[in-house]
Motif scaffolding. Structure first.
Motif, mmCIF file in Angstrom:
data_model
loop_
_atom_site.group_PDB
_atom_site.id
_atom_site.type_symbol
_atom_site.label_atom_id
_atom_site.label_comp_id
_atom_site.label_asym_id
_atom_site.label_seq_id
_atom_site.Cartn_x
_atom_site.Cartn_y
_atom_site.Cartn_z
ATOM 1 N N SER A 1 -11.513 6.107 10.735
ATOM 2 C CA SER A 1 -12.321 5.083 10.084
ATOM 3 C C SER A 1 -13.065 4.318 11.162
ATOM 4 C CB SER A 1 -11.445 4.134 9.249
ATOM 5 O OG SER A 1 -10.759 3.220 10.076
ATOM 6 N N GLU A 2 -13.865 3.351 10.731
ATOM 7 C CA GLU A 2 -14.646 2.536 11.659
ATOM 8 C C GLU A 2 -13.891 1.275 12.080
ATOM 9 O OE1 GLU A 2 -17.535 3.567 12.938
ATOM 10 O OE2 GLU A 2 -17.179 5.395 11.778
ATOM 11 N N LEU A 3 -12.656 1.116 11.650
ATOM 12 C CA LEU A 3 -11.900 -0.092 11.956
ATOM 13 C C LEU A 3 -11.449 -0.111 13.408
ATOM 14 C CD1 LEU A 3 -9.621 -0.360 8.781
ATOM 15 C CD2 LEU A 3 -11.782 -1.545 9.232
ATOM 16 N N ALA A 4 -11.329 -1.315 13.958
ATOM 17 C CA ALA A 4 -10.769 -1.472 15.298
ATOM 18 C C ALA A 4 -9.254 -1.288 15.223
ATOM 19 C CB ALA A 4 -11.102 -2.851 15.846
ATOM 20 N N VAL A 5 -8.687 -0.647 16.233
ATOM 21 C CA VAL A 5 -7.264 -0.300 16.247
ATOM 22 C C VAL A 5 -6.567 -1.024 17.387
ATOM 23 C CG1 VAL A 5 -5.579 1.561 16.473
ATOM 24 C CG2 VAL A 5 -7.716 1.958 15.226
ATOM 25 N N VAL A 6 -5.420 -1.626 17.085
ATOM 26 C CA VAL A 6 -4.583 -2.270 18.094
ATOM 27 C C VAL A 6 -3.242 -1.538 18.131
ATOM 28 C CG1 VAL A 6 -3.417 -4.393 18.810
ATOM 29 C CG2 VAL A 6 -5.663 -4.508 17.708
ATOM 30 N N PRO A 7 -2.959 -0.739 19.179
ATOM 31 C CA PRO A 7 -1.666 -0.054 19.245
ATOM 32 C C PRO A 7 -0.523 -1.065 19.323
ATOM 33 C CG PRO A 7 -3.231 0.868 20.831
ATOM 34 C CD PRO A 7 -3.828 -0.414 20.321
ATOM 35 N N PRO B 1 -2.228 7.732 11.809
ATOM 36 C CA PRO B 1 -3.633 7.553 12.173
ATOM 37 C C PRO B 1 -4.559 7.975 11.043
ATOM 38 C CG PRO B 1 -2.720 9.504 13.226
ATOM 39 C CD PRO B 1 -1.574 8.825 12.552
ATOM 40 N N VAL B 2 -5.628 7.224 10.870
ATOM 41 C CA VAL B 2 -6.645 7.527 9.869
ATOM 42 C C VAL B 2 -8.013 7.333 10.526
ATOM 43 C CG1 VAL B 2 -7.680 6.812 7.675
ATOM 44 C CG2 VAL B 2 -5.196 6.829 7.923
ATOM 45 N N CYS C 1 0.846 -1.193 0.000
ATOM 46 C CA CYS C 1 0.000 0.000 0.000
ATOM 47 C C CYS C 1 0.881 1.243 0.000
ATOM 48 C CB CYS C 1 -0.916 0.027 1.221
ATOM 49 S SG CYS C 1 -1.983 -1.419 1.364
ATOM 50 N N GLY C 2 0.372 2.304 -0.611
ATOM 51 C CA GLY C 2 1.131 3.536 -0.665
ATOM 52 C C GLY C 2 0.973 4.401 0.569
ATOM 53 N N ALA C 3 -0.126 4.239 1.309
ATOM 54 C CA ALA C 3 -0.392 5.096 2.469
ATOM 55 C C ALA C 3 -1.357 4.385 3.403
ATOM 56 C CB ALA C 3 -0.970 6.446 2.032
ATOM 57 N N SER C 4 -1.462 4.922 4.628
ATOM 58 C CA SER C 4 -2.321 4.303 5.631
ATOM 59 C C SER C 4 -3.789 4.301 5.204
ATOM 60 C CB SER C 4 -2.171 5.019 6.973
ATOM 61 O OG SER C 4 -0.881 4.811 7.511
ATOM 62 N N ARG C 5 -4.222 5.313 4.449
ATOM 63 C CA ARG C 5 -5.607 5.332 3.984
ATOM 64 C C ARG C 5 -5.891 4.126 3.099
ATOM 65 N NH1 ARG C 5 -10.260 5.839 5.305
ATOM 66 N NH2 ARG C 5 -9.769 7.873 6.232
ATOM 67 N N GLU C 6 -4.964 3.759 2.225
ATOM 68 C CA GLU C 6 -5.148 2.583 1.374
ATOM 69 C C GLU C 6 -5.203 1.307 2.211
ATOM 70 O OE1 GLU C 6 -3.109 0.394 -2.520
ATOM 71 O OE2 GLU C 6 -2.236 2.227 -1.694
ATOM 72 N N VAL C 7 -4.389 1.252 3.279
ATOM 73 C CA VAL C 7 -4.430 0.103 4.184
ATOM 74 C C VAL C 7 -5.827 -0.028 4.784
ATOM 75 C CG1 VAL C 7 -3.544 -0.853 6.343
ATOM 76 C CG2 VAL C 7 -1.960 0.195 4.710
ATOM 77 N N HIS C 8 -6.346 1.084 5.291
ATOM 78 C CA HIS C 8 -7.677 1.067 5.898
ATOM 79 C C HIS C 8 -8.726 0.611 4.890
ATOM 80 C CE1 HIS C 8 -7.542 3.161 9.953
ATOM 81 N NE2 HIS C 8 -6.272 3.100 9.586
ATOM 82 N N ASP C 9 -8.618 1.109 3.655
ATOM 83 C CA ASP C 9 -9.614 0.763 2.643
ATOM 84 C C ASP C 9 -9.603 -0.733 2.343
ATOM 85 O OD1 ASP C 9 -10.359 3.398 2.500
ATOM 86 O OD2 ASP C 9 -9.200 3.835 0.685
ATOM 87 N N LEU C 10 -8.418 -1.325 2.226
ATOM 88 C CA LEU C 10 -8.326 -2.755 1.920
ATOM 89 C C LEU C 10 -8.914 -3.605 3.040
ATOM 90 C CD1 LEU C 10 -4.760 -2.984 0.331
ATOM 91 C CD2 LEU C 10 -6.952 -3.292 -0.827
#
Length: 301
Positions: free
Chosen positions: A154-160, A151-152, A128-137
């Motif tokens: 989104s509705e995704l769950a985040v694990v630090p 940080p982006v 992926c080119g950026a974190s936004r693309e990661v989130h989208d996939l």
């Protein structure tokens, strides 16, 4: 810190002796002792104290071992899944989306550590080119887990996953201090992402915040070009230290910043989309992150 060190610590705690732990794990006792001492120095804690002819856990050690056991439980569960993958249609059990940098500096070390523990599973890495693309996939269900360094929303769950030091990787021979002050960056020719991209925008905001006008020598979105630019003496680049450690040699120099800079890493996933491999891996990452970021673990009351 690595998973093998955790096994050494837990086995020593259970047997009350590094000699007995080494025999049970079929390793040389001096090697086990050195690994435990390195871990103590890294985390700035004391895990064991002398007790007769053996050792006993300190209060810090008790708290550490409780977490270490949870990590190893997750690893053992992953190993069981790898040995008995079931009858699912997918040959690939896990899909991880990440930038090329995080594939090399985070995803591959995680997979290698699990393999060393017999817990390998077929995995596909999506670049992926950026974190936004990661989130989208991940949000689209095309990846099980995403690894991000920005940080982006989104509705995704985040694990630090904890911080990674940001360093300056430069051609050898530059007359620069180590560590280098952030305000000196304006004097250093840099290779940066292409103007207009998300990653370049992130860096431009950083430069503006610290009052630096960067000297752009090369623009490219290919990380291999960044490193080749450094090796050919054209420019320096800003890089995660986890990956920079692999780059040390006669042609490059890795410098810390003063004050130190860190990038928070995290994993993202769809909470409602569960799989045994994904769930156990996230448990391992959570516990490892807690062990790394907490420094001396809290002492039980």
């Amino acid at each position: 810190m690595n998973i093998q060190q955790l096994r050494y610590v837990v086995e020593t705690a259970e047997r009350g002796s590094m000699t007995a732990a080494a025999a049970a794990l079929y390793v040389a006792q001096p090697a086990l002792s050195r690994a435990v001492r390195r871990l103590e120095r890294e985390l700035r804690i004391t895990l064991f104290q002398r007790a007769g002819r053996g050792v006993a856990l300190t209060a810090q050690g008790e708290a550490f071992v409780a977490r270490a056991r949870r990590v190893l439980h997750g690893v053992d569960a992953l190993r069981g899944l790898g040995e008995h993958p079931g009858t699912g249609e997918r040959d690939v059990l896990l899909v991880i989306a990440a930038s090329p940098t995080l594939q090399a500096s985070l995803a591959l070390p995680i997979l290698a550590a699990l393999r060393d523990q017999g817990a390998s599973a077929p995995t596909r890495l999506l670049g992926c080119g950026a974190s936004r693309e990661v989130h989208d996939l991940v949000a689209e269900g095309r990846a099980d887990i995403g690894l991000c360094d920005h940080p982006v929303e989104s509705e995704l769950a985040v694990v630090p996953l904890g911080p990674a030091e940001v360093t300056l990787v430069s051609p050898a021979g530059l007359d620069l201090p180590d560590p280098i002050s952030v305000d000196r960056l304006g004097d250093v020719p840099l290779v940066l992402p292409t103007a207009g991209t998300d990653r370049r925008a992130d860096l431009d905001r950083f430069f503006e915040a610290v009052g630096v006008t960067p000297t752009v020598s090369v623009e490219s979105d290919e990380r291999s070009v960044w490193l080749e630019s450094v090796r050919r003496g054209l420019a320096s680049c800003i890089w995660h230290s986890a990956e920079s450690l692999r780059l040390t040699g006669s042609d490059v120099v890795v410098r810390s910043f003063d004050p130190a800079l860190h990038q928070e890493l995290h994993a993202v996933h769809l909470a409602e989309r569960s799989s045994p491999v994904k769930d156990h891996l996230l448990d391992v990452l959570r516990e490892l992150s807690e062990l790394r970021r907490s420094g001396p673990p809290p002492v039980p009351s």
